[in-house]
Design an enzyme around this catalytic site. Structure first.
Site, PDB file in Angstrom:
ATOM      1  N   ARG A 284      -7.219  -0.824  -6.877  1.00 27.58           N
ATOM      2  CA  ARG A 284      -7.475   0.319  -6.162  1.00 27.58           C
ATOM      3  C   ARG A 284      -7.430   1.802  -7.052  1.00 27.58           C
ATOM      4  O   ARG A 284      -6.652   2.001  -7.715  1.00 27.58           O
ATOM      5  CB  ARG A 284      -6.492   0.451  -4.910  1.00 27.58           C
ATOM      6  CG  ARG A 284      -6.478  -0.616  -3.984  1.00 27.58           C
ATOM      7  CD  ARG A 284      -5.533  -0.197  -2.880  1.00 27.58           C
ATOM      8  NE  ARG A 284      -6.051   0.567  -1.864  1.00 27.58           N
ATOM      9  CZ  ARG A 284      -5.573   1.106  -0.895  1.00 27.58           C
ATOM     10  NH1 ARG A 284      -4.322   1.012  -0.828  1.00 27.58           N
ATOM     11  NH2 ARG A 284      -6.380   2.010   0.034  1.00 27.58           N
TER      12      ARG A 284
ATOM     13  N   ASP B 215      -2.018  10.835  -2.228  1.00 23.53           N
ATOM     14  CA  ASP B 215      -2.120   9.775  -3.169  1.00 23.53           C
ATOM     15  C   ASP B 215      -2.502  10.180  -4.617  1.00 23.53           C
ATOM     16  O   ASP B 215      -2.316   9.482  -5.437  1.00 23.53           O
ATOM     17  CB  ASP B 215      -3.414   8.934  -2.623  1.00 23.53           C
ATOM     18  CG  ASP B 215      -3.138   8.078  -1.717  1.00 23.53           C
ATOM     19  OD1 ASP B 215      -3.105   8.647  -0.373  1.00 23.53           O
ATOM     20  OD2 ASP B 215      -2.808   6.785  -1.859  1.00 23.53           O
TER      21      ASP B 215
ATOM     22  N   ASN C 139      -5.400  12.369   0.268  1.00 21.67           N
ATOM     23  CA  ASN C 139      -4.605  11.309   1.004  1.00 21.67           C
ATOM     24  C   ASN C 139      -5.466  10.645   1.928  1.00 21.67           C
ATOM     25  O   ASN C 139      -6.650  10.802   2.062  1.00 21.67           O
ATOM     26  CB  ASN C 139      -3.606  12.269   1.754  1.00 21.67           C
ATOM     27  CG  ASN C 139      -2.478  11.365   2.470  1.00 21.67           C
ATOM     28  OD1 ASN C 139      -1.893  10.638   1.893  1.00 21.67           O
ATOM     29  ND2 ASN C 139      -2.318  11.663   3.785  1.00 21.67           N
ATOM     30  N   LYS C 140      -4.756   9.983   2.869  1.00 24.47           N
ATOM     31  CA  LYS C 140      -5.630   9.039   3.816  1.00 24.47           C
ATOM     32  C   LYS C 140      -6.753   9.733   4.478  1.00 24.47           C
ATOM     33  O   LYS C 140      -6.534  10.938   5.114  1.00 24.47           O
ATOM     34  CB  LYS C 140      -4.459   8.282   4.737  1.00 24.47           C
ATOM     35  CG  LYS C 140      -5.236   7.466   5.766  1.00 24.47           C
ATOM     36  CD  LYS C 140      -5.990   6.325   5.355  1.00 24.47           C
ATOM     37  CE  LYS C 140      -5.397   5.655   4.206  1.00 24.47           C
ATOM     38  NZ  LYS C 140      -6.569   4.565   3.610  1.00 24.47           N
TER      39      LYS C 140
ATOM     40  N   GLN D  57      -2.592   2.412  10.056  1.00 20.96           N
ATOM     41  CA  GLN D  57      -1.270   2.641   9.230  1.00 20.96           C
ATOM     42  C   GLN D  57      -0.181   3.466  10.109  1.00 20.96           C
ATOM     43  O   GLN D  57       0.909   3.454   9.999  1.00 20.96           O
ATOM     44  CB  GLN D  57      -1.287   3.269   7.686  1.00 20.96           C
ATOM     45  CG  GLN D  57      -1.967   2.669   6.993  1.00 20.96           C
ATOM     46  CD  GLN D  57      -3.461   2.542   6.975  1.00 20.96           C
ATOM     47  OE1 GLN D  57      -4.158   2.952   7.664  1.00 20.96           O
ATOM     48  NE2 GLN D  57      -4.049   2.207   5.589  1.00 20.96           N
TER      49      GLN D  57
ATOM     50  N   ARG E  58       0.868  -1.196   0.115  1.00 25.47           N
ATOM     51  CA  ARG E  58      -0.011   0.078   0.051  1.00 25.47           C
ATOM     52  C   ARG E  58       1.010   1.147   0.013  1.00 25.47           C
ATOM     53  O   ARG E  58       2.162   1.077   0.133  1.00 25.47           O
ATOM     54  CB  ARG E  58      -0.859   0.120   1.253  1.00 25.47           C
ATOM     55  CG  ARG E  58      -0.287  -0.250   2.534  1.00 25.47           C
ATOM     56  CD  ARG E  58      -0.350   0.295   3.840  1.00 25.47           C
ATOM     57  NE  ARG E  58      -0.308   1.694   3.663  1.00 25.47           N
ATOM     58  CZ  ARG E  58       0.663   2.459   3.914  1.00 25.47           C
ATOM     59  NH1 ARG E  58       1.799   1.829   3.853  1.00 25.47           N
ATOM     60  NH2 ARG E  58       0.811   3.772   3.737  1.00 25.47           N
ATOM     61  N   GLY E  59       0.334   2.254   0.112  1.00 27.04           N
ATOM     62  CA  GLY E  59       1.094   3.756  -0.258  1.00 27.04           C
ATOM     63  C   GLY E  59       1.269   3.750  -1.769  1.00 27.04           C
ATOM     64  O   GLY E  59       1.643   2.942  -2.399  1.00 27.04           O
ATOM     65  N   ALA E  60       0.926   5.217  -1.986  1.00 23.27           N
ATOM     66  CA  ALA E  60       0.946   5.678  -3.323  1.00 23.27           C
ATOM     67  C   ALA E  60       1.991   5.319  -4.498  1.00 23.27           C
ATOM     68  O   ALA E  60       2.122   4.411  -5.085  1.00 23.27           O
ATOM     69  CB  ALA E  60       0.517   6.937  -3.659  1.00 23.27           C
TER      70      ALA E  60
HETATM   71  O1  MRU Z   1      -5.002   3.003   2.035  1.00 23.52           O
HETATM   72  P1  MRU Z   1      -3.329   3.265   1.980  1.00 23.52           P
HETATM   73  O2  MRU Z   1      -2.650   2.771   3.276  1.00 23.52           O
HETATM   74  O3  MRU Z   1      -2.546   2.689   0.669  1.00 23.52           O
HETATM   75  O4  MRU Z   1      -3.188   4.959   2.070  1.00 23.52           O
HETATM   76  C1  MRU Z   1      -2.024   5.496   2.001  1.00 23.52           C
HETATM   77  C2  MRU Z   1      -1.880   6.978   2.314  1.00 23.52           C
HETATM   78  O5  MRU Z   1      -2.660   7.714   2.235  1.00 23.52           O
HETATM   79  C3  MRU Z   1      -0.378   7.515   2.066  1.00 23.52           C
HETATM   80  O6  MRU Z   1      -0.463   8.771   2.998  1.00 23.52           O
HETATM   81  C4  MRU Z   1      -0.091   8.173   0.903  1.00 23.52           C
HETATM   82  O7  MRU Z   1      -0.189   6.914  -0.262  1.00 23.52           O
HETATM   83  C5  MRU Z   1       1.266   8.365   0.371  1.00 23.52           C
HETATM   84  S1  MRU Z   1       2.518   7.337   0.768  1.00 23.52           S
HETATM   85  C6  MRU Z   1       4.119   8.005   0.360  1.00 23.52           C
END
Ligand code: MRU
Length: 347
Positions: A87, A234, A244-245, A193, A44-46
């Protein structure tokens, strides 16, 4: 350690759903296994999703039995569609697929050469991301003052990128430069997270931190305990609106109210100039169970009505600056983001 590795005939990724209690690796020998790992947030994470998407394409190419170029291209197109369906919000996933498909679509030559070209591009994407994170960290550290306390939300560390992290890259660089910083990490409900991943990463690196529940951020700001907020992203629209999250928007509003600088840290692969504003960003909605349960334990009536958006959009007016590998972009973002490619990476 990195969160994902390309192993030529398979992909290995750390199962982030099990961290920090258990460090377990998932071996993806086919694309559906990778797809499931993406859907359940094992990876996970962009930026990490971009890398995973590219590796998925390289895996599909490596595993293909066909000797016919047209057939291989058709198979890869289908794989790309499947990975794109896992996703919807992080643009990096689509950006990486587009980058690979550009090679596929224009390729003329042998099946083996196309496979090699995809693998090469995948490795470039991975290495590029590591370098960008380091540059983001160093640029971001320039605005961090000695002794500051920094709030972050979700996880934008090595677990979310090729290495080093974006928001955590800024924190890492400031820490390695010897600035005596302290980090507050929002736990980041529903999937934690911040508690499970960010706290773990900071602890591993010996960066002083305090974990807080999401609803505590405002109180800490009021007490003067937060000097700066930095989060990852994201998807960033052309006008600077940033997905973002879920919970990031609330933190940004709180920061504005308390006069605290709020920064986003992200590489160019997260910037989507094709969309004018955050209105156009598709926000992923996830299963109600993630809210009805807390780490596998039921914490609400089994039939509780639930709304579970995984992301929110922070309007550009609330963002002090967007820290990229090419420097910090300031408002008006429509100009600074559009002109970003004109600045050199190491500026
Ligand atoms: O649902 P996730 O855990 O994939 O969400 C991740 C985030 O929102 C992060 O802050 C974002 O992807 C940036 S990661 C460098």
């Amino acid at each position: 350690m990195k969160c994902i590795y390309w192993k030529k005939d398979h992909i290995e990724l750390i199962d982030q759903t099990k961290l920090p209690a258990v460090t377990q690796w998932i071996k993806c020998e086919d694309v559906p296994t990778l797809g499931e790992a993406i859907k359940k947030l094992s990876i996970r994470g962009a930026p990490a999703l971009g890398i995973a998407a590219a590796m998925g394409m390289a895996l599909a190419a490596a595993k293909s039995q066909t000797t016919d170029l047209k057939q291989l291209k058709a198979e890869l197109k289908e794989t790309g569609k499947y990975i794109a369906s896992t996703r919807p919000t992080a643009v990096n996933l689509f950006w990486a697929l587009e980058r690979i498909m550009k090679i596929v679509d224009s390729f003329e030559g042998s099946v083996d050469d196309l496979k090699a070209a995809i693998e090469k591009e995948t490795i470039i994407i991975t290495v590029e991301d590591e370098k960008m994170c380091k540059a983001i960290g160093d640029h971001g550290a320039t605005v961090v003052k000695e002794g500051w306390s920094i709030l972050t939300h979700c996880n934008a560390g090595f677990l979310a990128t090729g290495d080093y992290g974006t928001a955590l890259g800024v924190i890492r660089s400031a820490h390695y430069q010897g600035k005596k910083i302290h980090v507050y990490s929002d736990e980041t409900r529903p999937l934690l997270q911040g508690a499970r991943l960010t706290a773990w990463e900071l602890g591993q690196d010996g960066i002083p931190y305090t974990l807080i529940a999401d609803n505590m951020a405002g109180y800490l700001m009021k007490q003067g305990k937060i000097n700066m907020v930095v989060t990852g992203a994201d998807r960033i629209a052309a006008n600077g609106d940033t997905a973002n999250k879920i919970g990031t928007y609330s933190v940004a509003v709180l920061a504005k109210h308390h006069g605290i600088p709020f920064y986003i840290a992200a590489p160019y692969s997260t910037i989507d100039l094709k969309i004018k504003s955050g209105e156009e960003i598709v926000i992923e909605e996830r299963k109600p169970e993630e809210v009805r349960f807390f780490q596998g334990v039921q914490s609400a009536p089994a039939d509780a009505n639930v709304y579970n958006p995984a992301f929110d959009v922070t309007p550009h007016e609330l963002i002090t600056g967007i820290i990229t590998e090419r420097g910090i972009m300031y408002p008006p973002y429509t100009d600074s983001l559009a002109g970003m490619h004109l600045t050199s990476v190491n500026q």
